[in-house]
Scaffold this motif. Structure first.
Motif, PDB file in Angstrom:
ATOM      1  N   ASP A 185       0.677  -1.295  -0.064  1.00 61.91           N
ATOM      2  CA  ASP A 185      -0.084   0.025   0.026  1.00 61.91           C
ATOM      3  C   ASP A 185       0.739   1.338   0.045  1.00 61.91           C
ATOM      4  OD1 ASP A 185      -2.262  -1.559   0.093  1.00 61.91           O
ATOM      5  OD2 ASP A 185      -2.614  -1.400   2.235  1.00 61.91           O
ATOM      6  N   VAL A 186       2.058   1.160   0.729  1.00 59.19           N
ATOM      7  CA  VAL A 186       2.646   2.436   0.830  1.00 59.19           C
ATOM      8  C   VAL A 186       3.434   2.533  -0.567  1.00 59.19           C
ATOM      9  CG1 VAL A 186       5.058   3.300   1.694  1.00 59.19           C
ATOM     10  CG2 VAL A 186       3.222   2.299   3.305  1.00 59.19           C
ATOM     11  N   HIS A 187       3.925   1.535  -1.003  1.00 56.29           N
ATOM     12  CA  HIS A 187       4.649   1.623  -2.560  1.00 56.29           C
ATOM     13  C   HIS A 187       3.692   2.222  -3.451  1.00 56.29           C
ATOM     14  CE1 HIS A 187       7.707  -1.508  -1.039  1.00 56.29           C
ATOM     15  NE2 HIS A 187       8.130  -0.425  -0.658  1.00 56.29           N
ATOM     16  N   ALA A 188       2.589   1.817  -3.399  1.00 56.93           N
ATOM     17  CA  ALA A 188       1.488   2.288  -4.428  1.00 56.93           C
ATOM     18  C   ALA A 188       1.018   3.667  -4.263  1.00 56.93           C
ATOM     19  CB  ALA A 188       0.188   1.440  -4.182  1.00 56.93           C
ATOM     20  N   GLU A 189       1.015   4.305  -2.762  1.00 57.04           N
ATOM     21  CA  GLU A 189       0.767   5.421  -2.649  1.00 57.04           C
ATOM     22  C   GLU A 189       2.151   6.371  -3.223  1.00 57.04           C
ATOM     23  OE1 GLU A 189      -0.246   8.513   0.705  1.00 57.04           O
ATOM     24  OE2 GLU A 189      -0.433   6.421   1.327  1.00 57.04           O
ATOM     25  N   LEU A 190       3.486   5.975  -2.945  1.00 61.05           N
ATOM     26  CA  LEU A 190       4.395   6.809  -3.367  1.00 61.05           C
ATOM     27  C   LEU A 190       4.411   6.800  -4.833  1.00 61.05           C
ATOM     28  CD1 LEU A 190       7.103   5.148  -0.731  1.00 61.05           C
ATOM     29  CD2 LEU A 190       6.055   7.663  -0.840  1.00 61.05           C
ATOM     30  N   ALA A 191       4.058   5.551  -5.516  1.00 67.67           N
ATOM     31  CA  ALA A 191       4.113   5.741  -6.994  1.00 67.67           C
ATOM     32  C   ALA A 191       2.886   6.619  -7.508  1.00 67.67           C
ATOM     33  CB  ALA A 191       4.113   4.193  -7.502  1.00 67.67           C
ATOM     34  N   SER A 192       1.888   6.617  -6.963  1.00 66.72           N
ATOM     35  CA  SER A 192       0.786   7.433  -7.376  1.00 66.72           C
ATOM     36  C   SER A 192       1.314   8.999  -7.031  1.00 66.72           C
ATOM     37  CB  SER A 192      -0.319   7.448  -6.350  1.00 66.72           C
ATOM     38  OG  SER A 192      -1.277   8.327  -6.712  1.00 66.72           O
ATOM     39  N   MET A 193       2.256   9.192  -5.989  1.00 64.74           N
ATOM     40  CA  MET A 193       2.577  10.693  -5.804  1.00 64.74           C
ATOM     41  C   MET A 193       3.650  11.049  -6.663  1.00 64.74           C
ATOM     42  SD  MET A 193       2.894  10.371  -1.709  1.00 64.74           S
ATOM     43  CE  MET A 193       3.922  12.067  -1.318  1.00 64.74           C
ATOM     44  N   LEU A 194       4.468  10.256  -7.022  1.00 69.02           N
ATOM     45  CA  LEU A 194       5.646  10.585  -8.191  1.00 69.02           C
ATOM     46  C   LEU A 194       4.968  10.739  -9.467  1.00 69.02           C
ATOM     47  CD1 LEU A 194       8.469  10.491  -8.944  1.00 69.02           C
ATOM     48  CD2 LEU A 194       8.482   7.922  -9.154  1.00 69.02           C
ATOM     49  N   GLN A 195       4.101   9.804  -9.745  1.00 68.86           N
ATOM     50  CA  GLN A 195       3.224  10.097 -11.038  1.00 68.86           C
ATOM     51  C   GLN A 195       2.753  11.360 -10.979  1.00 68.86           C
ATOM     52  OE1 GLN A 195       3.689   8.209 -13.919  1.00 68.86           O
ATOM     53  NE2 GLN A 195       2.699  10.042 -14.812  1.00 68.86           N
ATOM     54  N   ALA A 196       2.134  11.728  -9.963  1.00 70.38           N
ATOM     55  CA  ALA A 196       1.321  13.185 -10.011  1.00 70.38           C
ATOM     56  C   ALA A 196       2.492  14.188 -10.186  1.00 70.38           C
ATOM     57  CB  ALA A 196       0.718  13.230  -8.723  1.00 70.38           C
ATOM     58  N   ALA A 197       3.575  14.186  -9.284  1.00 74.84           N
ATOM     59  CA  ALA A 197       4.713  14.935  -9.684  1.00 74.84           C
ATOM     60  C   ALA A 197       5.218  15.259 -11.065  1.00 74.84           C
ATOM     61  CB  ALA A 197       5.957  15.010  -8.436  1.00 74.84           C
ATOM     62  N   ARG A 198       5.409  14.304 -11.671  1.00 78.06           N
ATOM     63  CA  ARG A 198       5.765  14.066 -12.915  1.00 78.06           C
ATOM     64  C   ARG A 198       4.845  14.766 -13.848  1.00 78.06           C
ATOM     65  NH1 ARG A 198       8.188   7.835 -12.902  1.00 78.06           N
ATOM     66  NH2 ARG A 198      10.364   8.229 -11.958  1.00 78.06           N
TER      67      ARG A 198
END
Length: 91
Positions: A72-85
């Motif tokens: 769950d943490v990895h998924a949330e971090l991936a989502s945050m990274l994608q939003a930043a990109r």
């Protein structure tokens, strides 16, 4: 103003040569060594702070019983990274 000295550092000739080869223009070996020492100190402080935060988080999890699944943490971090990109492409 410099008021203290560091003990002389004995190294293999190859290490001294390697250090001299990477000096920037107008940079002395002493200034390179001082900068390297400052960077190492900063890195170690960051590492210690990182470990301290991790241990505090562990203790807080033990205290509260609240844990998070790594997936769950990895998924949330991936989502945050994608939003930043995505936001970065807009600028």
């Amino acid at each position: 103003m410099k008021t203290a000295t560091i003990p002389a550092l004995r190294v293999e000739p190859e290490l001294r040569k390697a250090a001299e080869e990477v000096l920037n223009e107008n940079e002395s070996l002493s200034s390179f060594m001082e900068a390297s020492l400052r960077e190492s100190i900063a890195k170690r402080r960051l590492q210690r702070e990182f470990v301290a935060r991790g241990l505090a988080a562990r203790d807080e999890a033990h205290r509260t019983g609240e844990y998070f699944d790594a997936d769950d943490v990895h998924a949330e971090l991936a989502s945050m990274l994608q939003a930043a990109r995505t936001a970065g492409k807009d600028h």
